[in-house]
Design an enzyme around this catalytic site. Structure first.
Site, short mmCIF file in Angstrom:
data_model
loop_
_atom_site.label_atom_id
_atom_site.label_comp_id
_atom_site.label_asym_id
_atom_site.label_seq_id
_atom_site.Cartn_x
_atom_site.Cartn_y
_atom_site.Cartn_z
N GLY A 12 -12.99 1.74 0.54
CA GLY A 12 -11.54 1.76 0.72
C GLY A 12 -11.03 3.06 1.32
O GLY A 12 -11.79 4.03 1.50
N VAL A 14 -9.02 5.39 0.08
CA VAL A 14 -9.12 6.56 -0.81
C VAL A 14 -10.58 6.85 -1.17
O VAL A 14 -11.02 8.01 -1.16
CB VAL A 14 -8.27 6.36 -2.10
CG1 VAL A 14 -8.53 7.48 -3.10
CG2 VAL A 14 -6.79 6.29 -1.73
N ARG A 39 -18.67 -8.25 -1.83
CA ARG A 39 -18.46 -8.45 -0.38
C ARG A 39 -19.08 -7.34 0.45
O ARG A 39 -19.45 -7.54 1.60
CB ARG A 39 -16.94 -8.43 -0.06
CG ARG A 39 -16.13 -9.52 -0.66
CD ARG A 39 -14.65 -9.34 -0.25
NE ARG A 39 -13.98 -8.22 -0.96
CZ ARG A 39 -13.40 -8.33 -2.14
NH1 ARG A 39 -13.39 -9.49 -2.75
NH2 ARG A 39 -12.83 -7.29 -2.73
N SER A 40 -19.15 -6.14 -0.11
CA SER A 40 -19.58 -4.98 0.69
C SER A 40 -21.03 -4.58 0.46
O SER A 40 -21.48 -3.58 1.01
CB SER A 40 -18.70 -3.78 0.36
OG SER A 40 -17.37 -4.09 0.61
N CYS A 131 0.50 9.04 -6.05
CA CYS A 131 0.53 9.97 -4.90
C CYS A 131 1.87 10.70 -4.76
O CYS A 131 1.91 11.92 -4.54
CB CYS A 131 0.19 9.21 -3.62
SG CYS A 131 0.97 7.59 -3.51
N SER A 161 -0.88 3.96 4.37
CA SER A 161 -2.23 4.12 3.82
C SER A 161 -2.23 4.11 2.30
O SER A 161 -3.25 3.79 1.68
CB SER A 161 -2.88 5.40 4.34
OG SER A 161 -2.05 6.50 4.05
N GLY A 162 -1.09 4.41 1.70
CA GLY A 162 -0.97 4.34 0.24
C GLY A 162 -1.21 2.93 -0.28
O GLY A 162 -1.52 2.72 -1.45
N ARG A 236 8.80 2.56 1.93
CA ARG A 236 7.62 2.53 2.81
C ARG A 236 8.10 2.69 4.25
O ARG A 236 9.07 2.05 4.67
CB ARG A 236 6.93 1.17 2.65
CG ARG A 236 5.58 1.11 3.29
CD ARG A 236 4.53 1.91 2.56
NE ARG A 236 4.11 1.31 1.31
CZ ARG A 236 3.30 1.90 0.44
NH1 ARG A 236 2.83 3.12 0.66
NH2 ARG A 236 2.97 1.30 -0.69
N HIS A 243 2.80 11.30 3.06
CA HIS A 243 4.06 10.93 2.39
C HIS A 243 5.03 12.11 2.50
O HIS A 243 4.65 13.28 2.35
CB HIS A 243 3.82 10.70 0.90
CG HIS A 243 3.13 9.41 0.57
ND1 HIS A 243 2.67 8.50 1.51
CD2 HIS A 243 2.84 8.86 -0.64
CE1 HIS A 243 2.12 7.47 0.88
NE2 HIS A 243 2.21 7.67 -0.42
N ASN A 316 -1.27 11.86 1.58
CA ASN A 316 -1.31 11.03 0.36
C ASN A 316 -2.72 10.58 0.01
O ASN A 316 -3.02 10.29 -1.15
CB ASN A 316 -0.42 9.80 0.51
CG ASN A 316 -0.75 8.98 1.74
OD1 ASN A 316 -0.58 9.45 2.87
ND2 ASN A 316 -1.24 7.78 1.54
P1 A2P Z 1 -14.42 -4.05 -0.92
O1 A2P Z 1 -14.34 -3.35 0.41
O2 A2P Z 1 -15.82 -4.49 -1.24
O3 A2P Z 1 -13.40 -5.13 -1.09
P2 A2P Z 1 -8.26 -0.25 -0.20
O4 A2P Z 1 -7.34 0.34 -1.24
O5 A2P Z 1 -8.40 0.60 1.01
O6 A2P Z 1 -7.88 -1.67 0.11
O7 A2P Z 1 -9.71 -0.29 -0.89
C1 A2P Z 1 -9.97 -0.94 -2.10
C2 A2P Z 1 -11.38 -0.61 -2.57
O8 A2P Z 1 -11.59 -1.27 -3.83
C3 A2P Z 1 -12.47 -1.15 -1.64
O9 A2P Z 1 -13.57 -0.28 -1.68
C4 A2P Z 1 -12.82 -2.48 -2.31
O10 A2P Z 1 -14.13 -2.93 -2.04
C5 A2P Z 1 -12.72 -2.10 -3.76
N1 A2P Z 1 -12.53 -3.29 -4.58
C6 A2P Z 1 -11.49 -4.15 -4.57
N2 A2P Z 1 -11.70 -5.16 -5.46
C7 A2P Z 1 -12.89 -4.91 -6.05
C8 A2P Z 1 -13.66 -5.56 -7.07
N3 A2P Z 1 -13.25 -6.68 -7.66
N4 A2P Z 1 -14.86 -5.00 -7.43
C9 A2P Z 1 -15.28 -3.86 -6.84
N5 A2P Z 1 -14.60 -3.20 -5.88
C10 A2P Z 1 -13.42 -3.71 -5.49
#
Ligand code: A2P
Length: 338
Positions: A12, A14, A39-40, A131, A161-162, A236, A243, A316
């Site tokens: 993500g 942050v 997913r990742s 933030c 981005s927040g 926003r 910010h 932020n």
């Molecule tokens: P993923 O990329 O696998 O969905 P952002 O705030 O930029 O949207 O990022 C959110 C972060 O939180 C990403 O790394 C996302 O991973 C992770 N995330 C969201 N939901 C889950 C979950 N259920 N389990 C683990 N990581 C999560």
């Protein structure tokens, strides 16, 4: 001695910064793990210029093999997994809103209230503030020490981005569509964000303030002083990173503007850029990737006995999130708490 560290939410906006800042600030790392959702799994993220990490699945990550976990994957993920990680003996620094107001969880900005860290063993969780709160309390603390803050009225101008990666994409796509005379339906934000501003961050509460506005009030009180009154309007704006805040502060005691400027100037992590006669003040684009909180346009408010107004800007994703979390980790080491 180094530490075994995990970043949860590493894919993500942050989480990515957390990895970069752990590297940039030479946090003593023996092992580093990038963790996100299923997913990742298998995706790669970088840790510094040379090291690439394969993303691991949070659902089966073993927290007993790390000393410290930095979470930035949203409140519901933190609600479920932070206690599990903590029970496995891992110290959690959580960037979500989930644990911030828990009386057993310290809510910390290291320059402002490091002493609160002493209580962290109650839950093994430390919360990173919102933030907008972080950058505001950074500017308020030196002034509070001078003349005791009575009331704060603040309007925020918060970048997309927040709200995460998808929110940044939405601003980009809507902006591009506009030039192609196409329309893109809002998905992340409740209304179009390109060429617009939206006075609605997080959900509306019973008193018609938003939860983001509530956070600024209660978090400022928890960090700085429970007597301070805060009224916020959180907005926003179509800015990618950075910010800004228009902050009006009323004090209990008289305050001299030069003393205020000096106190801000001498406060670690704050930079004063304030020469209006030369057109010198800071805008969000200029603070991207910077560590400091910038204060400009400091002026006396003539409509109350003791009042100052100022313009406060910060990255932020950095001081407002990842940097503050990493600074908490450094502070724990420095104070001999881990
Ligand atoms: P993923 O990329 O696998 O969905 P952002 O705030 O930029 O949207 O990022 C959110 C972060 O939180 C990403 O790394 C996302 O991973 C992770 N995330 C969201 N939901 C889950 C979950 N259920 N389990 C683990 N990581 C999560």
């Amino acid at each position: 001695m180094g530490y075994r560290v995990a970043v949860v939410g590493a894919t993500g906006a942050v989480g990515n910064e957390m990895l970069q800042i752990l590297h940039e600030t030479d946090f003593p790392v023996d092992e580093i793990h990038a963790v996100a959702s299923e997913r990742s799994v298998g995706k790669e993220v970088s840790f510094g210029e040379e090291i690439t990490l394969k993303v691991q699945n949070l659902a089966d990550f073993d927290f007993s093999k790390v000393d410290l976990a930095l979470f930035s994957a949203g409140a519901s993920v933190s609600a479920e997994y932070a206690p599990k990680a903590a029970a496995a003996g891992c110290v959690v620094i959580d960037n979500s809103s989930q644990w911030r107001m828990d009386p057993e969880v310290p809510l910390v900005v290291p320059e402002v209230n490091p002493e609160a860290l002493h209580g962290f063993r109650a839950k093994n969780i430390i919360a990173n503030p919102n933030c907008s709160t972080i950058q505001m309390v950074m500017a308020l603390k030196p002034l509070h020490d001078l003349a005791r803050v009575k009331r704060v009225v603040v309007a925020t101008y918060q970048s997309v981005s927040g709200a995460g990666h998808r929110a940044m994409e939405e601003l980009f796509e809507q902006t591009r569509a506009k030039f192609l005379q196409q329309e893109r339906e809002p998905k992340v934000f409740p209304k179009p964000i390109a060429f617009n501003v939206i006075p609605h961050i997080d959900r509306f509460l019973e008193d018609d303030f938003t939860k983001e506005e509530w956070k600024m009030r209660v978090e400022t009180r928890k960090i700085l002083d429970p007597e301070i009154d805060v009224v916020a309007t959180c907005v926003r704006v179509p800015v990618f990173v950075g910010h800004s805040e228009a902050v009006f502060v009323e004090f209990h005691e008289p305050i001299d503007i030069d003393d205020a400027r000096n106190a801000l100037y001498n406060f670690p992590g704050v930079r004063v850029i304030d020469r209006p006669d030369r057109g010198e003040y800071v805008t969000p684009i200029e603070c991207v990737r910077e560590y400091d909180v910038f204060v400009s346009r400091i002026r006396v408010v003539p409509t109350v006995p003791f009042g100052l107004a100022m313009w406060v800007v910060a990255d932020n994703l950095r001081k407002g999130a990842a940097l503050n979390a990493v600074q908490i980790a450094h502070k724990l080491v420095e104070m001999g708490l881990i």
